[in-house]
Design a protein around this motif. Structure first.
Motif: not given
Length: 312
Positions: A30-31, A33-35, A37, A47, A124, A128, A131
């Motif tokens: 799940k984390a 998602s920050k990686c 784009r 990303r 994730a 994304a 967001a």
């Protein structure tokens, strides 16, 4: 089955993915998602710097599929049958089996040499997307200022389909074994469909219909003859286009097929959905069934029964 042909089936899921989750915790995917784009027209990718061109650490080439190891971030290619550098990396480093596609953000098991599905990673990707839209809804539909609902991608938990007793009976009654092509281990009907511009939603539904035994048997037994139908047709007939697709899919030709005529006919029936934008697969399915029924005459009543069972 042809000699040397291997068929694999793993209904329990990938054990290497399960081991990865056990070692790194249930929230690790799940984390990611920050990686990720989002690039037009809505696909996810890893990303990275826009000027950075990823390349395989082994051969230095940017060819085939490139996978980034989820443990050490090593990028390696996968170009079967000769260049399986992603798999070689996993073999040399135990526990480094799971990677992510650099361009498509899809999970891949380098030990199984196959894509794998994980609901947390799917979450994730969806977050994304949310967001980028700036709605903060996690994919849930919200009303806009005019009181109309904006169509957004909804977060839906993946659930495998288990047929009921009635569905099993229907499949058995309408099924007949398909022989394998001469000198091939592949059964008849395996033919890819070309993407005609964000038409993945349509291709996925069409592939399911092509391999639905009652519907397959209906068209392959010439129950709807497009040459006879078109002589009396007053408008475009989706059933005729389906008949053409079944003939093409089961012709033995393995080259990808373009369902352009079917797409055009569907656009004529559903003008409000006529565009190259992504559409909802279920909405397309229902609209397509309505289009088949629209030209369904008395002589095609059995077809209406077959497609009616699909929507039930």
């Amino acid at each position: 089955m042809a000699k040397g042909c291997i068929r694999r089936s793993n209904p329990e899921g990938c054990q290497h993915l399960a081991n990865y989750r056990a070692r790194h915790g249930p929230e690790v995917l799940k984390a990611l998602s920050k990686c990720l784009r989002i690039r037009p027209p809505g696909g996810a990718t890893l990303r990275r710097d826009p000027h950075d061109v990823p390349a395989c650490i082994t051969c230095g080439k940017n060819q085939g599929r490139l996978y980034a190891c989820l443990v050490c971030a090593t990028v390696a290619c996968w170009r079967p049958p000769d260049f399986l550098h992603a798999s070689q990396h996993a073999n040399a480093h135990p526990g480094h089996d799971i990677a992510v596609d650099v361009d498509r953000a899809e999970l891949f098991c380098c030990a199984c040499n196959d894509q794998v599905y994980d609901s947390d990673f799917d979450t994730a990707v969806l977050f994304a997307l949310a967001a980028v839209r700036g709605d903060g809804s996690g994919g849930r539909p919200e009303p806009n200022g005019n009181g109309r609902n904006k169509r957004r991608r909804r977060l839906v938990e993946y659930k495998p389909w288990t047929p009921t007793a009635r569905e099993k009976s229907l499949l058995v009654r309408g099924s007949s074994p398909l022989g394998e092509g001469s000198g091939s281990c592949l059964p008849w009907g395996l033919r890819g469909l070309n993407n005609l511009g964000n038409t993945c939603f349509m291709n996925s539904v069409l592939q399911a219909l092509l391999h639905t035994p009652p519907l397959r048997n209906y068209f392959l037994s010439d129950r709807h003859n497009r040459y006879v139908c078109q002589k009396n047709a007053q408008r475009l007939c989706l059933a005729c286009d389906m008949d053409a697709m079944f003939s093409a899919a089961f012709s033995g030709d393995r080259t990808p097929y373009s369902p352009a005529q079917f797409l055009y006919s569907w656009w004529q029936h559903a003008a409000n959905l006529a565009s190259y934008e992504q559409q909802d697969a279920h909405e397309f399915f229902i609209s397509m069934l309505d289009g088949v029924h629209a030209n369904d005459g008395r002589e095609h009543s059995s077809l209406k029964g077959e497609v009616g069972n699909l929507a039930a």
